[in-house]
Scaffold this motif. Structure first.
Motif, mmCIF file in Angstrom:
data_model
loop_
_atom_site.group_PDB
_atom_site.id
_atom_site.type_symbol
_atom_site.label_atom_id
_atom_site.label_comp_id
_atom_site.label_asym_id
_atom_site.label_seq_id
_atom_site.Cartn_x
_atom_site.Cartn_y
_atom_site.Cartn_z
ATOM 1 N N PHE A 19 0.803 -1.123 0.114
ATOM 2 C CA PHE A 19 -0.197 -0.058 0.041
ATOM 3 C C PHE A 19 0.862 1.174 -0.079
ATOM 4 O O PHE A 19 2.054 1.126 0.111
ATOM 5 C CB PHE A 19 -0.864 -0.168 1.212
ATOM 6 N N ASN A 20 0.241 2.352 -0.257
ATOM 7 C CA ASN A 20 1.133 3.597 -0.199
ATOM 8 C C ASN A 20 1.841 3.938 1.028
ATOM 9 O O ASN A 20 2.670 4.441 1.024
ATOM 10 C CB ASN A 20 0.096 4.876 -0.726
ATOM 11 N N ASN A 21 1.318 3.633 2.153
ATOM 12 C CA ASN A 21 1.821 3.553 3.564
ATOM 13 C C ASN A 21 2.842 2.866 3.914
ATOM 14 O O ASN A 21 3.426 2.608 4.975
ATOM 15 C CB ASN A 21 0.816 3.819 4.608
ATOM 16 N N ASP A 22 3.401 1.862 2.773
ATOM 17 C CA ASP A 22 4.512 0.969 2.888
ATOM 18 C C ASP A 22 4.054 -0.366 3.645
ATOM 19 O O ASP A 22 4.697 -1.196 3.895
ATOM 20 C CB ASP A 22 5.592 1.362 3.376
ATOM 21 N N GLN A 23 2.776 -0.600 3.983
ATOM 22 C CA GLN A 23 1.985 -1.733 4.509
ATOM 23 C C GLN A 23 2.013 -2.684 3.488
ATOM 24 O O GLN A 23 1.514 -2.464 2.260
ATOM 25 C CB GLN A 23 0.653 -1.343 5.151
ATOM 26 N N ALA A 44 -7.834 1.726 -6.149
ATOM 27 C CA ALA A 44 -6.628 1.407 -6.580
ATOM 28 C C ALA A 44 -5.656 2.531 -6.391
ATOM 29 O O ALA A 44 -4.256 2.154 -6.221
ATOM 30 C CB ALA A 44 -6.783 1.342 -8.437
ATOM 31 N N SER A 45 -6.116 3.756 -5.981
ATOM 32 C CA SER A 45 -5.159 4.756 -5.926
ATOM 33 C C SER A 45 -4.392 4.561 -4.251
ATOM 34 O O SER A 45 -3.464 5.209 -3.726
ATOM 35 C CB SER A 45 -5.910 6.252 -5.409
ATOM 36 N N GLU A 46 -5.102 3.680 -3.530
ATOM 37 C CA GLU A 46 -4.431 3.407 -2.166
ATOM 38 C C GLU A 46 -3.201 2.132 -2.243
ATOM 39 O O GLU A 46 -2.583 1.930 -1.599
ATOM 40 C CB GLU A 46 -5.466 2.710 -1.304
ATOM 41 N N ILE A 47 -3.254 1.542 -3.381
ATOM 42 C CA ILE A 47 -2.204 0.778 -3.612
ATOM 43 C C ILE A 47 -1.175 0.972 -4.591
ATOM 44 O O ILE A 47 -1.107 1.675 -5.710
ATOM 45 C CB ILE A 47 -3.014 -0.567 -4.227
#
Length: 188
Positions: A28-32, A73-76
């Motif tokens: 994810f965008n937060n590197d999770q 999709a924008s969160e990935i």
């Protein structure tokens, strides 16, 4: 009545036989990082061929602990998996190309990148793909309606020694390995 029942059983069987769950690594965008399964639609005639449009949607369906969860999709940032033909695949969120969907990353070099975007055809629902090369801010689309040799030569004009390799590629039946080899040589 037997024919109708047989037809309904056939349609029911086809409808559920066209799905396959593939283990994937989702960043994810937060590197999770999440290791989960993604339900893919498979081809009716070739059960090992996935329909990439599953990941080229505005929302991505992921199976977490058996439950279907939808993510925009924008969160990935990235999805990595090995498809049913044992080919490693990477789909990334690349806003310069599509701000709503993920696109496939075929080559990511220092000087040049190759992506493939997928769209659903408006009339028959089939999957359409578009190959795009990025060299810095220069965007170059490869398609059957353009002279791809000429466009690649212009894009790689700073390395004229690649011209014979560009000439030898069959663009009507483009093999990914052929173009990746040229892109790797360009990145050297």
């Amino acid at each position: 009545m037997k024919k109708l029942f047989g037809l309904l059983v056939f349609i029911y069987t086809i409808g559920f036989a066209q799905k396959s769950e593939i283990d994937s690594k989702i960043t994810f965008n937060n590197d999770q990082v999440l290791n989960a399964k993604i339900p893919f639609i498979t081809n009716l005639f070739d059960g090992n061929q996935i329909d990439e449009i599953t990941l080229a949607d505005k929302t991505i369906k992921i199976l977490e602990d058996g439950k279907k969860v939808k993510y925009p999709a924008s969160e990935i940032k990235k999805i990595e998996f090995t498809d049913l033909k044992n080919k490693p695949r990477i789909f990334v969120y690349f806003p310069a190309e599509s701000s709503k969907t993920l696109i496939e990353e075929l080559y990511n070099g220092n000087k040049i990148k190759w992506f493939r975007s997928y769209q659903r055809h408006g009339y028959d629902g089939s999957t359409l793909s578009t190959d795009i090369l990025y060299k810095g801010n220069v965007r170059q689309v490869l398609s059957i309606l353009t002279n791809n040799r000429k466009r690649l030569k212009v894009l790689m004009a700073d390395k004229p020694e690649l011209e014979p390799l560009i000439e030898n590629i069959n663009y009507n039946r483009l093999k990914e390995e052929d173009l990746i080899n040229v892109l790797k040589k360009y990145d050297e």
